[in-house]
Write a protein that holds these residues in place. Structure first.
Motif: not given
Length: 457
Positions: A146-153
């Motif tokens: 992931p490169r951002d928190q949407h992808a983390v979530g």
């Protein structure tokens, strides 16, 4: 060469309970994990069925649950970094067993000892190496990290769903997502993602999120980076001239955030922290009382043992690192982006705990209070007007608690960035009281407002 190898093999056979590792300056003797210290479950939670990328986890069932297991809360712990393994939280902070070191005959012995302040006393406790590529988690391709928190979530949601599917009893248990430091972004990200997804899912497929807790979190960097000079100055660590210089460096970071130069802003924040470090000469900004830094390297040394890896169900071929530079580099542009709006959404729909160790100079009390004051939430004015109460554990000062409605804020006395490491028992009391709505952590509507403090027995 062959003779030396044979002797080494014989030595290892004789000392079957020890794994020896030599470095240029240290010789280690690593004891295996005792059977009683093994996780209840551990292994991998798949986040991509095509590539087989997966998150590593360890789960410890509640030791003394005060309800049936189908109703016993489950805590999920996420480490920060970005790119640091939750095995640090497991074996150095709040897990049931901690790595300890002792010296003898020019050898450093590493072994596990019980942790009296473990967070799995009353609750189930899950540690997840997040994001993929961190700790023992597997990223089949670098592009998947992931490169951002949407992808983390998105990845965490898949991992949590996979975990819940492991046992029919897990489906009904309340889930609380917790974490510290850079997890001040991970925790809101997965909480926000869960609530948004739950709204589109049938009841039986929802994740039973009951609350989120963030310790010493980096959540709203544009606000928090502006507080370092003030915090250090009023702690007596820098003079006014140094404060002015530090404020100038902070302003540069803020300016870069405002124009969307995320990589430059991250670099500028690093310069702020390095400047503060050089000005103060502290062993660590994570706790300005410490004469030596936290010994998190002990976890990395311990988990380098092949025997320990196999006992945990981890991929033995992975060279374990407490913190991954690769993951940190990939999330470099994410560091200075705010997730305050996610916390604002969460506090409207579930309960939120923010806590800090009193002596953390990086993501401490001042930095958290600064962004809390800017929250867009109908209850923020009432929260700010609420009394900050003295919190005691066994008749001794444990810290201070402020609460209104769904938002709780705790300052833990005599602690730095790694609160559970510094105050194991008090951190245990804090999380238990918050989850169970007890004492000062109970909802304001059912707490006597005249009570000056709560003494947790």
């Amino acid at each position: 060469m062959e003779s030396t190898s044979a002797k080494l093999l014989l030595f290892l056979f004789i000392l079957s309970h020890y794994y020896l590792q030599a470095t240029s300056s240290r010789v280690l003797s690593i004891s295996p994990i005792p059977n009683e210290a093994l996780p209840t479950r551990s292994g991998y939670l798949q986040v991509n069925s095509t590539t087989k990328s997966a998150m590593f986890y360890t789960f410890y069932e509640a030791k003394e649950p005060n309800s049936s297991l189908s109703e016993t809360p489950i805590l999920i712990w996420l480490q920060g970094g970005p790119g640091c393994s939750s095995m640090l939280g497991n074996f150095y902070e709040l897990g049931p067993w901690r790595v300890v070191s002792s010296q003898g005959h020019n050898v450093e012995h590493l072994k596990l000892e019980p942790n009296s302040g473990s967070w799995n006393r009353l609750f189930g406790l899950v540690f997840i190496d997040n994001p993929i590529g961190t700790g023992f988690s597997v990223a089949t391709t670098t592009e998947e990290i992931p490169r951002d928190q949407h992808a983390v979530g998105k990845h965490l949601f898949k991992a949590i769903k996979a975990f819940v599917a492991l046992d029919s009893l897990f489906k009904t248990r309340p889930i609380f997502v917790t974490g510290e430091s850079y997890a001040g972004k991970y925790v809101p990200a997965i909480g926000y993602y869960i609530l948004k997804r739950n709204a589109r899912l049938p009841k039986g497929n929802q994740v039973n999120l009951a609350g989120v807790a963030i310790g010493n979190g980096l959540t709203d960097p544009i606000t928090q980076v502006a507080t370092h000079a003030m915090s250090a100055y009023f702690s007596g660590l820098i003079n006014e001239k140094q404060k002015t210089r530090l404020e100038e460096a902070q302003d540069k970071a803020i300016g870069l955030i405002k124009v969307g130069n995320w990589s430059g802003a991250t670099n500028a924040r690093t310069k702020v922290l390095n400047l503060l470090q050089n000005m103060t000469g502290l062993a660590t900004l994570y706790d300005f009382r410490r004469l030596v830094a936290y010994e998190d390297y002990l976890v990395e040394d311990y988990l380098s043992s092949m025997e320990v890896k196999k006992a945990l169900g981890a991929n033995a071929s992975i060279a374990f690192e407490v913190c991954s530079d690769k993951v940190g580099d990939i999330l470099h542009e994410d560091v200075m982006k705010s997730v305050k709006y996610m916390v604002e959404f969460l506090v409207k729909h579930t309960k939120v705990l923010l806590y800090q160790g009193q002596f953390d100079l990086r993501d401490g009390v001042v930095s958290t209070e600064a962004w809390m004051k800017k929250m867009k939430w109908d209850g923020i004015e009432k929260f700010l007007e609420a009394d900050r109460k003295v919190w005691k554990v066994k008749e001794k000062l444990a810290g201070y608690v402020q609460i209104w409605g769904s938002l709780s804020h705790a300052i833990v006395s005599n602690a730095g960035h790694l609160v559970p490491t510094d105050q194991a028992v008090n951190s245990q009391v804090m999380i238990e009281d918050w989850v169970l709505d007890r004492g000062l952590f109970a909802n304001k509507e059912i707490v006597d407002p005249s009570a000056p403090s709560y003494d947790s027995k």
